[in-house]
Design an enzyme around this catalytic site. Structure first.
Site, mmCIF file in Angstrom:
data_model
loop_
_atom_site.group_PDB
_atom_site.id
_atom_site.type_symbol
_atom_site.label_atom_id
_atom_site.label_comp_id
_atom_site.label_asym_id
_atom_site.label_seq_id
_atom_site.Cartn_x
_atom_site.Cartn_y
_atom_site.Cartn_z
ATOM 1 N N SER A 144 -12.954 -16.230 6.215
ATOM 2 C CA SER A 144 -11.660 -16.644 5.669
ATOM 3 C C SER A 144 -10.986 -17.623 6.617
ATOM 4 O O SER A 144 -11.191 -17.556 7.840
ATOM 5 C CB SER A 144 -10.782 -15.395 5.512
ATOM 6 N N TYR A 157 -5.913 -7.893 8.657
ATOM 7 C CA TYR A 157 -6.989 -8.586 7.912
ATOM 8 C C TYR A 157 -7.504 -9.784 8.715
ATOM 9 O O TYR A 157 -8.718 -9.969 8.869
ATOM 10 C CB TYR A 157 -6.451 -9.048 6.555
HETATM 11 P P1 NAD Z 1 -12.549 -8.694 -4.937
HETATM 12 O O1 NAD Z 1 -11.566 -7.602 -4.664
HETATM 13 O O2 NAD Z 1 -12.465 -9.400 -6.233
HETATM 14 O O3 NAD Z 1 -14.015 -8.140 -4.730
HETATM 15 C C1 NAD Z 1 -14.317 -7.372 -3.591
HETATM 16 C C2 NAD Z 1 -15.578 -6.579 -3.807
HETATM 17 O O4 NAD Z 1 -15.791 -5.777 -2.635
HETATM 18 C C3 NAD Z 1 -15.498 -5.614 -4.987
HETATM 19 O O5 NAD Z 1 -16.748 -5.607 -5.647
HETATM 20 C C4 NAD Z 1 -15.236 -4.275 -4.321
HETATM 21 O O6 NAD Z 1 -15.725 -3.179 -5.080
HETATM 22 C C5 NAD Z 1 -16.023 -4.437 -3.033
HETATM 23 N N1 NAD Z 1 -15.619 -3.497 -1.985
HETATM 24 C C6 NAD Z 1 -14.404 -3.360 -1.425
HETATM 25 N N2 NAD Z 1 -14.445 -2.350 -0.523
HETATM 26 C C7 NAD Z 1 -15.711 -1.858 -0.523
HETATM 27 C C8 NAD Z 1 -16.373 -0.820 0.172
HETATM 28 N N3 NAD Z 1 -15.742 -0.044 1.052
HETATM 29 N N4 NAD Z 1 -17.681 -0.606 -0.077
HETATM 30 C C9 NAD Z 1 -18.354 -1.364 -0.974
HETATM 31 N N5 NAD Z 1 -17.775 -2.363 -1.683
HETATM 32 C C10 NAD Z 1 -16.468 -2.594 -1.456
HETATM 33 O O7 NAD Z 1 -12.375 -9.696 -3.690
HETATM 34 P P2 NAD Z 1 -12.859 -11.195 -3.410
HETATM 35 O O8 NAD Z 1 -11.662 -12.051 -3.393
HETATM 36 O O9 NAD Z 1 -14.018 -11.547 -4.241
HETATM 37 O O10 NAD Z 1 -13.280 -11.023 -1.870
HETATM 38 C C11 NAD Z 1 -14.614 -11.073 -1.416
HETATM 39 C C12 NAD Z 1 -14.607 -11.491 0.049
HETATM 40 O O11 NAD Z 1 -14.026 -12.783 0.165
HETATM 41 C C13 NAD Z 1 -13.798 -10.575 0.964
HETATM 42 O O12 NAD Z 1 -14.514 -10.357 2.151
HETATM 43 C C14 NAD Z 1 -12.537 -11.378 1.217
HETATM 44 O O13 NAD Z 1 -11.954 -11.066 2.452
HETATM 45 C C15 NAD Z 1 -13.069 -12.793 1.187
HETATM 46 N N6 NAD Z 1 -12.026 -13.803 0.936
HETATM 47 C C16 NAD Z 1 -11.442 -13.889 -0.281
HETATM 48 C C17 NAD Z 1 -10.467 -14.857 -0.486
HETATM 49 C C18 NAD Z 1 -9.800 -15.071 -1.823
HETATM 50 O O14 NAD Z 1 -8.920 -15.944 -1.928
HETATM 51 N N7 NAD Z 1 -10.129 -14.324 -2.850
HETATM 52 C C19 NAD Z 1 -10.079 -15.705 0.572
HETATM 53 C C20 NAD Z 1 -10.708 -15.572 1.796
HETATM 54 C C21 NAD Z 1 -11.687 -14.617 1.964
#
Ligand code: NAD
Length: 257
Positions: A144, A157
């Site tokens: 991120s 975070y």
């Molecule tokens: P999301 O919430 O849509 O999906 C997250 C996924 O992780 C889900 O499938 C959830 O079930 C799974 N998960 C969460 N905790 C878990 C656990 N303890 N065990 C197993 N699975 C688990 O989120 P996203 O936005 O797709 O995020 C994915 C990654 O991208 C994360 O690491 C997040 O930090 C990173 N990220 C997202 C953004 C954004 O803008 N969406 C920005 C920067 C980084």
């Protein structure tokens, strides 16, 4: 054009939603056998059957909470039991509840670190054990822009992602000699299921309002999509990137620069 991940076995944590799901679909389209993990059986079964229907490749769902070391081991063991090896790991599962430095309680800190950092660490540990047996592999860390300083209300975070950035460099530096690579994607801002839910619950923002806000902040003028992340992840997982390790690939439309 040939499929870039043909017959590679790729594990994607948190592959039932958002960015992880986008990477799982594209990896399958590129010929990979995918093992996706998450915590909801129904979501997992839906994604794996869609992958089978759309791409005709094998996909399995493994229910596991990666905040526990034993679950990370089980995830890799079950993948090997089904597919015989592990070529790629995408450390994607993550949570991003809000909290500034001054109002973050210990419980919040621990919950964020146990998923984002501890989960990525132990999934890497058990994936690397398998990769050592089959002569190499590729790990992609879903990072991120917050890793470098972090938004004020994302204190724990941001620190968890900073630790993950060290994990990326650590693996890259010490396992290149075993043909094991680790690379990081600096994700910008994606309207994933988790992000949409957070903005609804925490700020009372609709999806349209979220997009409007994000689009004015992202220099390129739009939010990124799971597919934008998947294009980078597929490259890093593929043999096209056989000499690429320890890198930080920014897919963020200029956000956070
Ligand atoms: P999301 O919430 O849509 O999906 C997250 C996924 O992780 C889900 O499938 C959830 O079930 C799974 N998960 C969460 N905790 C878990 C656990 N303890 N065990 C197993 N699975 C688990 O989120 P996203 O936005 O797709 O995020 C994915 C990654 O991208 C994360 O690491 C997040 O930090 C990173 N990220 C997202 C953004 C954004 O803008 N969406 C920005 C920067 C980084």
């Amino acid at each position: 054009m040939s499929k870039r991940l043909l017959d590679k076995v790729v594990v994607i944590t948190g592959g039932t939603k958002g960015i992880g799901k986008g990477i799982a679909y594209m990896a399958a389209a590129e010929g990979a056998k995918v093992a996706i993990n998450g915590r909801n059986e129904q979501d997992g079964q839906r994604v794996t059957s869609e992958i089978g229907e759309r791409y005709g490749t094998e996909a399995i769902f493994i229910k596991a909470d990666i905040s526990r070391e034993a679950a990370c081991k089980e995830l890799m063991d079950r993948t090997v039991a089904r597919f015989g090896r592990i070529d790629g790991l995408v450390n994607n599962a993550g949570i991003f509840p809000r909290g500034t430095m001054v109002d973050t309680a210990e419980e919040l800190f621990d919950s964020i670190f146990t998923v984002n950092m501890k989960g990525a660490f132990f999934c890497s540990k058990y994936a690397i054990q398998q990769m050592l047996k089959n002569g190499g592999g590729s790990i992609v860390q879903i990072g991120s822009t917050n890793a470098y300083k972090g938004a004020k209300d994302l204190a724990a975070y941001s620190c968890s992602k900073g630790a993950m950035l060290t994990l990326n460099r650590h693996i890259a530096a010490h396992y290149a000699g075993y043909n094991i690579r680790s690379n990081w994607i600096t994700v910008g801002w994606v309207a994933s299921e988790g992000e949409i839910e957070l903005h609804q619950d925490h700020y009372g923002r609709s999806l349209e309002e979220l997009k409007e806000l994000a689009n004015t902040h992202v220099p390129s003028g739009r939010m990124q999509t799971p597919e934008d992340m998947a294009y980078g992840a597929i490259f890093l997982l593929s043999d096209d990137a056989s000499q690429v390790t320890g890198t930080e690939l920014a897919i963020n439309g200029g956000l956070g620069l």
